[in-house]
Design an enzyme around this catalytic site. Sequence first.
Site, PDB file in Angstrom:
ATOM      1  N   SER A  26      32.694  48.510  38.671  1.00 55.86           N
ATOM      2  CA  SER A  26      33.022  49.412  39.779  1.00 55.86           C
ATOM      3  C   SER A  26      33.905  50.557  39.332  1.00 55.86           C
ATOM      4  CB  SER A  26      33.816  48.665  40.861  1.00 55.86           C
ATOM      5  OG  SER A  26      33.061  47.652  41.403  1.00 55.86           O
ATOM      6  N   HIS A  57      28.587  52.562  41.934  1.00 59.55           N
ATOM      7  CA  HIS A  57      27.723  52.083  40.844  1.00 59.55           C
ATOM      8  C   HIS A  57      26.474  52.951  40.788  1.00 59.55           C
ATOM      9  CE1 HIS A  57      29.682  48.141  40.131  1.00 59.55           C
ATOM     10  NE2 HIS A  57      30.061  48.286  41.365  1.00 59.55           N
ATOM     11  N   HIS A  79      25.122  43.295  41.547  1.00 52.50           N
ATOM     12  CA  HIS A  79      25.842  42.048  41.821  1.00 52.50           C
ATOM     13  C   HIS A  79      24.920  41.024  42.459  1.00 52.50           C
ATOM     14  CE1 HIS A  79      28.815  45.276  41.804  1.00 52.50           C
ATOM     15  NE2 HIS A  79      29.688  44.374  41.388  1.00 52.50           N
ATOM     16  N   TYR A  81      25.616  39.350  44.937  1.00 45.79           N
ATOM     17  CA  TYR A  81      25.731  39.415  46.397  1.00 45.79           C
ATOM     18  C   TYR A  81      24.790  40.448  47.030  1.00 45.79           C
ATOM     19  CZ  TYR A  81      28.951  43.373  45.596  1.00 45.79           C
ATOM     20  OH  TYR A  81      29.518  44.555  45.197  1.00 45.79           O
ATOM     21  N   GLU A  82      24.197  41.329  46.205  1.00 47.43           N
ATOM     22  CA  GLU A  82      23.303  42.335  46.793  1.00 47.43           C
ATOM     23  C   GLU A  82      21.989  41.708  47.252  1.00 47.43           C
ATOM     24  OE1 GLU A  82      23.319  46.220  44.647  1.00 47.43           O
ATOM     25  OE2 GLU A  82      25.012  45.342  43.570  1.00 47.43           O
ATOM     26  N   ALA A 109      36.161  45.474  38.117  1.00 44.99           N
ATOM     27  CA  ALA A 109      37.368  45.684  38.911  1.00 44.99           C
ATOM     28  C   ALA A 109      37.735  44.323  39.484  1.00 44.99           C
ATOM     29  CB  ALA A 109      37.092  46.668  40.025  1.00 44.99           C
ATOM     30  N   MET A 204      33.928  39.710  41.865  1.00 42.74           N
ATOM     31  CA  MET A 204      32.611  39.326  42.385  1.00 42.74           C
ATOM     32  C   MET A 204      31.493  39.541  41.362  1.00 42.74           C
ATOM     33  SD  MET A 204      32.929  41.148  46.106  1.00 42.74           S
ATOM     34  CE  MET A 204      34.467  41.165  47.028  1.00 42.74           C
ATOM     35  N   SER A 205      31.848  39.576  40.090  1.00 42.32           N
ATOM     36  CA  SER A 205      30.806  39.877  39.084  1.00 42.32           C
ATOM     37  C   SER A 205      31.093  39.121  37.792  1.00 42.32           C
ATOM     38  CB  SER A 205      30.787  41.383  38.810  1.00 42.32           C
ATOM     39  OG  SER A 205      31.978  41.778  38.162  1.00 42.32           O
ATOM     40  N   ASN A 228      44.097  45.837  42.682  1.00 42.11           N
ATOM     41  CA  ASN A 228      44.896  45.424  43.856  1.00 42.11           C
ATOM     42  C   ASN A 228      45.492  44.050  43.602  1.00 42.11           C
ATOM     43  OD1 ASN A 228      41.821  44.809  44.257  1.00 42.11           O
ATOM     44  ND2 ASN A 228      42.897  43.212  45.410  1.00 42.11           N
ATOM     45  N   HIS A 240      37.045  47.934  49.565  1.00 46.71           N
ATOM     46  CA  HIS A 240      36.180  48.561  48.555  1.00 46.71           C
ATOM     47  C   HIS A 240      36.706  49.958  48.206  1.00 46.71           C
ATOM     48  CE1 HIS A 240      32.659  49.044  46.110  1.00 46.71           C
ATOM     49  NE2 HIS A 240      32.149  50.009  46.854  1.00 46.71           N
TER      50      HIS A 240
HETATM   51  N1  HPA Z   1      38.605  40.321  45.235  1.00 51.18           N
HETATM   52  C1  HPA Z   1      37.339  40.306  44.788  1.00 51.18           C
HETATM   53  N2  HPA Z   1      36.820  41.310  44.105  1.00 51.18           N
HETATM   54  C2  HPA Z   1      37.592  42.364  43.844  1.00 51.18           C
HETATM   55  C3  HPA Z   1      38.927  42.426  44.282  1.00 51.18           C
HETATM   56  C4  HPA Z   1      39.458  41.337  45.020  1.00 51.18           C
HETATM   57  O1  HPA Z   1      40.633  41.319  45.438  1.00 51.18           O
HETATM   58  N3  HPA Z   1      39.427  43.625  43.846  1.00 51.18           N
HETATM   59  C5  HPA Z   1      38.421  44.242  43.173  1.00 51.18           C
HETATM   60  N4  HPA Z   1      37.312  43.490  43.168  1.00 51.18           N
END
Ligand code: HPA
Length: 268
Positions: A26, A57, A79, A81-82, A109, A204-205, A228, A240
């Site tokens: 990301s 992306h 991903h 999840y897509e 990320a 998530m990847s 974050n 996001h």
């Molecule tokens: N959780 C899941 N995926 C992420 C996060 C998160 O806090 N930050 C960036 N991708």
Amino acid sequence: MSERAADVVRQRMGGTSPDIAIVLGSSVGRLADAVEPVCTIPYQDLTGFPVPSVSGHSGTLIVGRLGGREVVILKGRVHAYESGRTDVMRPVIETLAELDVKTVILTNAAGSLDENVGPGRLMLIEDHINFACANPLVGEPGDHGFVSLTNAYDSELRQTMRNAAHDIELPLAEGTYVWFSGPSFETPAEIKAARILGADAVGMSTVPETILARRYGLTVIGVSIITNLAAGMAGSAPSHEETKREGEKATDDLVRLVTRFMERTNND
Ligand code: HPA
């Protein structure tokens, strides 16, 4: 019959023979700008390649040079999840193996579970926890699915990455990445649980790609950009938008780190 993706790449990359690839996560797509390109191919032109649908992306394969080393850049990942398909990146990883790529650097990320490692920091992935409890090798015929994930994130290359960070005076955290399927972010209770389990960053990847890469015999190195603090930490509610913004900011450090890593592995 449509042409195989590896044949298309081979034809366009001329005399280059990259043995390392980087999957850009990301918002770190800008890393591709640091590459002297030999060829740029949209995923649409590569049979079987999945086209990303998520903002932040794109879907482009670039062959070029970075830090004096020939490299394949995969700008944009898809991903699980897509679509719900955990093996969605298989054609990409399989193509790398067919091209004789030996090592893949997976970037992503991630949210941090350690308040001392905040947004903007980079974390080297030491190991992972598959909290999504899904596996891209389900249904793999014969014994090919019994892939060892011990030392999945290669310890020698991790040392090289640490050395590269030291060279450029970049503080590099190191820890365990936990995969949640997404696309919703985690609950604070899930993050608490993941901390107890020993995770340092959440995303998530990457985990399905690591498993696929090991299946095809590639050596893996993983780097997370911390965008974050994870859900519930210091009142954090990840989004996001924040992921894209903070990922973008830390890309310069990622470019410096990966470039130095390339220089080191070129000379070692
Ligand atoms: N959780 C899941 N995926 C992420 C996060 C998160 O806090 N930050 C960036 N991708």
